[in-house]
Design a protein around this motif. Structure first.
Motif, PDB file in Angstrom:
ATOM      1  N   VAL C 108       0.872  -0.974  -0.153  1.00  0.00           N
ATOM      2  CA  VAL C 108       0.137   0.072  -0.351  1.00  0.00           C
ATOM      3  C   VAL C 108       0.916   1.211  -0.325  1.00  0.00           C
ATOM      4  O   VAL C 108       1.778   1.588   0.970  1.00  0.00           O
ATOM      5  N   PHE C 109       1.003   2.340  -1.195  1.00  0.00           N
ATOM      6  CA  PHE C 109       1.261   3.385  -1.056  1.00  0.00           C
ATOM      7  C   PHE C 109       0.317   4.686  -0.708  1.00  0.00           C
ATOM      8  O   PHE C 109      -0.942   4.827  -0.495  1.00  0.00           O
ATOM      9  N   ARG C 110       1.069   5.372  -0.108  1.00  0.00           N
ATOM     10  CA  ARG C 110       0.695   6.892   0.525  1.00  0.00           C
ATOM     11  C   ARG C 110       1.083   7.813  -0.442  1.00  0.00           C
ATOM     12  O   ARG C 110       2.220   8.100  -0.132  1.00  0.00           O
ATOM     13  N   THR C 111       0.011   8.633  -0.756  1.00  0.00           N
ATOM     14  CA  THR C 111       0.356  10.071  -0.542  1.00  0.00           C
ATOM     15  C   THR C 111      -0.077  11.179  -0.296  1.00  0.00           C
ATOM     16  O   THR C 111      -1.668  11.355   0.136  1.00  0.00           O
ATOM     17  N   ARG C 112       0.100  12.352   0.607  1.00  0.00           N
ATOM     18  CA  ARG C 112      -0.579  13.083   1.268  1.00  0.00           C
ATOM     19  C   ARG C 112      -0.805  14.098   0.635  1.00  0.00           C
ATOM     20  O   ARG C 112       0.714  14.921   0.314  1.00  0.00           O
ATOM     21  N   PRO C 113      -1.539  14.702  -0.138  1.00  0.00           N
ATOM     22  CA  PRO C 113      -1.749  15.992  -0.906  1.00  0.00           C
ATOM     23  C   PRO C 113      -1.134  17.025  -0.232  1.00  0.00           C
ATOM     24  O   PRO C 113      -1.128  16.993   0.636  1.00  0.00           O
ATOM     25  N   GLY C 114      -1.277  18.544  -0.700  1.00  0.00           N
ATOM     26  CA  GLY C 114      -1.357  19.598  -0.748  1.00  0.00           C
ATOM     27  C   GLY C 114       0.372  19.593  -0.690  1.00  0.00           C
ATOM     28  O   GLY C 114       0.738  19.204   0.507  1.00  0.00           O
ATOM     29  N   ALA C 115       0.182  21.630   0.233  1.00  0.00           N
ATOM     30  CA  ALA C 115       1.502  21.710   0.108  1.00  0.00           C
ATOM     31  C   ALA C 115       2.361  20.739   1.260  1.00  0.00           C
ATOM     32  O   ALA C 115       3.804  20.197   1.624  1.00  0.00           O
ATOM     33  N   SER C 116       1.318  21.427   2.654  1.00  0.00           N
ATOM     34  CA  SER C 116       2.287  20.373   3.579  1.00  0.00           C
ATOM     35  C   SER C 116       2.545  18.701   3.530  1.00  0.00           C
ATOM     36  O   SER C 116       3.210  18.229   4.271  1.00  0.00           O
ATOM     37  N   GLY C 117       1.968  18.184   2.556  1.00  0.00           N
ATOM     38  CA  GLY C 117       1.940  16.916   2.962  1.00  0.00           C
ATOM     39  C   GLY C 117       3.027  16.826   1.716  1.00  0.00           C
ATOM     40  O   GLY C 117       3.969  15.627   1.400  1.00  0.00           O
ATOM     41  N   GLY C 118       3.484  17.258   1.143  1.00  0.00           N
ATOM     42  CA  GLY C 118       4.820  17.075  -0.458  1.00  0.00           C
ATOM     43  C   GLY C 118       4.001  16.744  -1.495  1.00  0.00           C
ATOM     44  O   GLY C 118       4.658  16.561  -2.690  1.00  0.00           O
ATOM     45  N   GLY C 119       2.602  15.335  -1.693  1.00  0.00           N
ATOM     46  CA  GLY C 119       2.635  15.399  -2.759  1.00  0.00           C
ATOM     47  C   GLY C 119       3.078  13.774  -3.162  1.00  0.00           C
ATOM     48  O   GLY C 119       2.855  13.463  -4.869  1.00  0.00           O
TER      49      GLY C 119
END
Lengths: 163, 163, 163
Positions: C108-119
């Motif tokens: 399972v891969f994770r992506t944190r969207p937005g400026a704080s998450g880095g994308g």
């Protein structure tokens, strides 16, 4: 001659069993995926693409594989790690009554347990299997040659367990 | 109408061939996975989910894909990298005698060879293919539309090769 | 008794639908992959291998799963992230007229969207599903027990969404 999609489903099943044996650390089961005189190679993509012979690992028989298993379970001193193989759909070609060729993409992930390892899962190696299979009398598959061609030039720490 | 599981096995095979062409850097073979008037899009998930049109890449015909291949192989100056696609089981829907839709999860890994690249394999992009296929007279599949919807908002370095 | 390869194709399809529901954030659809009295567990490999009972998540019914969905969508305050599941070929065993067992590797891969998450997309968790399925009257599959055995000991940030 077997139906191609059925044969590919069989190879996918074979690869899932192969992955399960390694990822569950049943290393002693690993040589049984091969014929007695089979070859197992791990080679960098750069050498493979240029037709150069040098491999990271080159085992020329099931007996050498058994020896490698003895090494990794009994003699090599190394930081322990878990592997997890995710193997893509196999592409089968060159099918005869007794043999076929196949290839499949793989990604292997590594997790180093315990406080020193950090316990985070990382990409360990990616590449593809280039395989030759032999059909047994009962129709099951055995590898006569598995070549693991690695994209990765730099393996995290070291390559202990088979891919 | 085709049996669903058989059709999904065909799409899985198609996707494995598609991945093999890109990962083996046979870029000139890539447009042949599409019909002449097919569309190829790479779009961020955020825009896709909101129905917004902006794409990272939007090619409106096979001719534009050929042009892109010319670009990536002949004109664009960039640090070389290898890709490795791992594509999940396809889900097929909306099957007619001549067409179907499908989607499949993918993870693409990147390895930058050589001293500057470090040679370590990394997660490059994850997402899903949302596809429309057309069946040829012989029953084989061709894409009329592949939309690569990316989870990744931040592509390592840049997106050169097709996904 | 069903043909093994066909049944494995069905389980692969089930897993792809399961992954699609979670990755498309259709969390309310998630409990419907289970029977009313099914069990869902997420457990570290270390505990699983030693037969120890402690789990990270242990839900003892579909109602508890619905409660968990309510929690993750309505009450838990956390940084948002996308998931992407890549699930390997399922291995089916212990098939009867009404039930079977299966296991499949997953990443399972994770992506944190937005400026704080880095994308950027990262490896979030790897492991395997160890499953018990029940066949409905129409032949479709439902989980009576899914155990997610994690290699990863250290989940990036926290485990909010089901695996």
């Amino acid at each position: 001659m077997k139906d191609l999609l059925t044969l590919e489903a069989q190879v996918n099943r074979f690869n899932a069993q192969y992955a399960a044996a390694l990822d569950e650390r049943r290393f002693k089961d690993w040589p049984a995926f091969f014929t007695p005189d089979a070859r197992y190679q791990v080679q960098g993509r750069e050498n493979f693409d240029r037709g150069l012979p040098l491999c990271l690992i080159d085992l020329e028989s099931q007996a050498m594989m058994q020896d490698r298993v003895y090494g990794i379970t009994q003699t090599i001193y190394h930081a322990p790690y878990y592997t997890r193989h995710i193997i893509g759909t196999a592409l089968v070609s060159e099918v005869t009554d007794s043999r076929c060729q196949a290839q499949a993409n793989f990604a292997v992930f590594r997790t180093r347990p315990g406080a020193s390892g950090g316990g985070v899962s990382e990409v360990y190696a990616t590449g593809r299997y280039i395989d030759r299979f032999q059909f047994s009398a009962s129709g099951s598959l055995l590898l006569t040659h598995r070549r693991c061609v690695l994209d990765s030039e730099n393996i995290l720490n070291s390559l202990i367990y088979p891919l």
